[in-house]
Write an enzyme that holds these catalytic residues in place. Structure first.
Site, mmCIF file in Angstrom:
data_model
loop_
_atom_site.group_PDB
_atom_site.id
_atom_site.type_symbol
_atom_site.label_atom_id
_atom_site.label_comp_id
_atom_site.label_asym_id
_atom_site.label_seq_id
_atom_site.Cartn_x
_atom_site.Cartn_y
_atom_site.Cartn_z
ATOM 1 N N ASP A 306 0.872 -1.165 0.000
ATOM 2 C CA ASP A 306 0.000 0.000 0.000
ATOM 3 C C ASP A 306 0.922 1.232 0.000
ATOM 4 O O ASP A 306 2.150 1.139 -0.022
ATOM 5 C CB ASP A 306 -0.975 -0.039 1.187
ATOM 6 N N TRP A 307 0.308 2.372 0.013
ATOM 7 C CA TRP A 307 0.940 3.682 -0.162
ATOM 8 C C TRP A 307 2.162 3.904 0.747
ATOM 9 O O TRP A 307 2.003 3.939 1.966
ATOM 10 C CB TRP A 307 -0.141 4.719 0.146
#
Ligand code: BGC
Length: 759
Positions: A306-307
């Site tokens: 994820d980010w």
């Protein structure tokens, strides 16, 4: 099969030794695998690491006069210098299809200039329709889809979203969220299918099949991305991306099954949970990312971070002393692609790490193989950009009708004293409250922008609750005053004055749009101003229809105690206003049921499955005591259950128990009923759950009509994860419950589950 990897540029002996290690045996290579291997054999280390790098569109774009477009120099740098394999998202902008065509074409044209001409895979959060494309069909959010208890509609919504995502030239969708919506405080509850593992896994598998179709590479389907693996939905503090403490047994019992089912449904990609569990960040967990995900679930697709989550191993979790160590730990744990997303240090560090022998070339090849395989499967090599003329149904009325149906089947009637609903057309209706006249309270986050804060602009042609009611019963019959903003009163006297003149008050409370950390709250109670508004209006003596438009079950106990009827709309999407108006005025009959337990008190947040154990003492009144139970929802008609029948008194191993029940519409109007089957085990080697959902079906019945609903139960459906983390079905007595009907049966087995060996 053994694979020997040929390394083009060998920097040190270490690398050679690691790369030459035999790979563990794999199933026979498919035609695509062979193509991928042939391509990998031609690739330099730099080209491979580029494939593992994903940057956000801002890195390759510039914004001039509010137009966000690909920047020629930046995209050249990304592709020709760093060989970037993937780009994601769009920052705060919604594009029309034409603009998407330009953006994706510019990216793929650049990719075609690179030595090996490997297309870029573009990914986007089309989590309830294709979020960032104007004119798209926006569906209810996942929590509302779950309330429909209708797998067909989830499948159709998936199919349409895939179509419109491809119509936006994008082949990869970061959806569905398969997290257990366990903590009501968590700001992403609305992105989940609720608190029940079976509901999540069945709705999740349906939407994945809709996204991917039979051939993920045709022009109407996209790769699904199940997320966020694993245990994201239950942070101890309730705040996004904060630590969770989840024992392995719980993880396997409640959190893992939806992902296991999604792998079986063929999900091609997976995104990793940004948080940490028991002190171990998921992005560093070889156990979760390799042993469980690959070894047990046999997932062979892409695992993307994820980010910025590799960076956070250093910055936030402090398990890596340097950014470079963070890259080493994550890639060795099993990360295939890094959503970096802002720059190229991941790329540089990973190349160094391979040269230093700290990450093996075998690991790199494995990751790149998975990435390229999905690119081939998606047809990106033949068709890097779609054809604009292939999507005549984009944003069509046909698609909209599916969204209308989903919203209508989601909306949940929780209270209807003296059958005050449906309202009669022509009554004088006073509409009020902070969620009455904004699309933000229908669409939620991930709508046109990340936080969904522009929905009133981009969905201006859609009806808010107020507008829909005005259309339904005539503007002259409707008055409106907001009465309160989200957390402050506004001209309350005007609201009270208008209420006094009306026959009925439609009070719309709830939340505005948010997601992730922006939606963190310190208090689950609805802001006091909203309760005050309810109290002031109730003093008028006019009946209050309370409409809750919210992404999670905020505590509304006091306000709700004053209502004559209560309707939960969740975040029901662009058609949610119209669907609600149809229900309020009886043109549609509600059939949603709660996909979570609606708590009564902020400090009493139990889920339904262990409800008996929450009351430590039998006479303790402070345990499980929700406002509304999981699975609760009323209709304008009534349903009677009878003749619950089991095909045999006992269930033996390898047998199937057929369960039938008659459901009759005992009221006056046609309606749909979700029929939920629960089981509970009387005694087990660890304290058994109070009850668990094992099957459901939705039937439509005319007044007086009866249908027999059939379910099949096998031993596996009765299994649980025991104290040594093994999934077992133990012999003993079970109860089946459907509606108000119950029947007991015995599961008979001579197998004593082993306590050692494979899980
Ligand atoms: C979210 C993911 C999302 C990703 C890309 C992250 O911040 O947690 O759910 O897919 O951003 O937008």
């Amino acid at each position: 099969m053994r694979r020997i990897f040929i390394i083009a540029s060998v920097a040190c002996l270490n690398v050679l030794l690691l790369a030459a290690q035999p790979q563990k045996s794999q199933p026979a290579a498919s035609a695509i695998d062979k193509k991928v291997d042939a391509l990998i054999a031609k690739m330099t280390l730099e080209e491979k690491v580029g494939q593992m790098t994903e940057v956000t569109s801002d890195v390759v774009s510039t914004t001039t006069n509010d137009v966000h477009q690909i920047d020629a120099a930046k995209i050249k740098e990304a592709i020709l210098k760093y060989h970037v394999g993937s780009i994601l998202n769009v920052s705060g902008h919604a594009y029309d299809r034409k603009h998407w065509f330009e953006v994706i074409s510019a990216i793929q044209q650049e990719a075609a200039q690179d030595r090996l001409k490997i297309p870029v895979i573009y990914g986007i959060d089309a989590i309830h329709g294709v979020t960032y494309t104007t004119g798209s069909t926006l569906f209810p959010q996942e929590i509302a889809m779950a309330a429909t208890f209708n797998k067909e509609i989830a499948y159709k919504a998936g199919e349409i979203t895939a179509y419109e995502t491809r119509a936006s030239y994008i082949p990869w969708n970061y959806s569905p969220v398969l997290d257990l919506g366990k903590s009501p405080l968590w700001p992403r509850i609305y992105e989940t299918f609720g608190e029940d593992p079976y509901l999540i896994k069945t709705m999740g598998a349906s939407i994945i099949k809709g996204y991917q179709g039979n051939d993920v590479g045709d022009k109407y389907h996209v790769a699904a991305c199940m997320k966020h693996y694993l245990g994201y939905g239950d942070p101890l503090s309730g705040k996004d991306r904060t630590p969770a403490w989840i024992p392995d047994r719980y993880m396997r019992e409640y959190f893992l099954p939806p992902f296991a089912e999604a792998v079986k449904a063929g999900a091609r990609t997976l995104m990793i949970n940004s948080g940490e569990i028991n002190g171990v960040p998921l992005h560093a967990s070889k156990y979760m990312l390799t042993d469980v995900l690959r070894g047990e679930l046999h997932f062979d697709g892409i695992a993307v971070t994820d980010w910025r989550d590799i960076e956070y191993l250093h910055d936030r979790h402090h398990i890596a002393a340097t950014q470079k160590d963070a890259v080493m730990i994550a890639v060795n744990a099993g990360v295939d692609m890094s959503m970096v997303p802002y720059e190229y240090s991941f790329y540089n560090y990973l190349i160094e790490l391979v040269h230093e022998g700290k990450v093996s070339m075998a690991r790199i090849n494995e990751a790149v193989h998975r990435i390229l395989k999905v690119k081939y499967e998606l047809g990106l090599f033949e068709r890097p950009v779609g054809n604009p003329d292939d999507y005549p149904k984009f944003g069509s009325d046909e698609f909209k009708q599916v969204s209308v149906q989903a919203a209508t089947e989601a909306i949940t009637l929780l209270k209807n004293n003296n059958n005050i609903l449906p309202l009669k057309k022509g009554m004088k209706v006073f509409v009020t409250g902070p969620t009455a006249n904004t699309m933000r309270a229908l669409d939620g986050g991930w709508s046109y922008t990340w936080q969904g804060d522009q929905s009133d602009k981009f969905a201006a042609n859609k009806n808010t609750i107020l507008e829909a009611i005005q259309q339904k019963t005539g503007k002259d019959n409707v008055s409106y005053e907001p009465g309160a903003a989200f957390d402050s009163l506004q001209n309350i006297n005007d609201a009270v004055k208008a209420a006094k003149k009306a026959d009925v008050i439609v009070l719309c409370l709830g939340e505005l749009s948010y997601t992730e950390n922006v939606g963190n709250i310190d208090d689950l109670n609805l802001p006091w101003a909203q309760t005050q508004l309810a109290m002031e209006l109730a003093k008028t003596g006019k009946p209050v229809i309370l409409v809750l438009a919210e992404g999670r079950p905020r505590i509304v106990t006091q306000a709700e105690s004053l209502s004559a009827a209560t309707v939960m709309t969740y975040l029901s999407g662009n058609e949610g206003g119209d669907a609600l108006a149809s229900i309020l005025f009886g043109d549609a009959n509600p059939s949603g049921k709660l996909p979570f337990t609606y708590p009564k008190y902020a400090n009493s947040l139990n889920n339904y499955y262990r409800k008996n154990l929450e009351n430590g003492n039998p006479d303790d009144k402070h345990g499980y005591n929700p406002l509304y139970e999981f699975g609760f929802g009323l209709s304008y008609t009534t349903f009677g259950y009878s003749n619950l029948h089991l095909s045999k008194p006992d269930l033996k191993e390898n047998e199937t128990l057929t369960v039938t029940v008659d459901v009759k519409n005992t009221g006056q109007v046609e309606g749909k009923e979700s029929v939920l089957l629960y089981t509970s085990q009387s005694y087990a080697s660890i304290s058994p759950d109070y009850k668990r959902l094992r099957a459901y079906d939705k039937v439509s019945l005319k007044p007086g009509e009866t249908k027999t609903v059939t379910f099949k139960i096998i031993a596996k459906d009765l299994a649980f994860v025991n104290d040594v983390s093994k999934t077992v079905t133990e012999a003993g007595e079970f109860k089946i419950q459907v509606g108000d009907q119950t029947q007991n049966f015995n599961y008979i087995s001579n197998t004593v589950p082993s306590r050692t060996g494979k899980l």
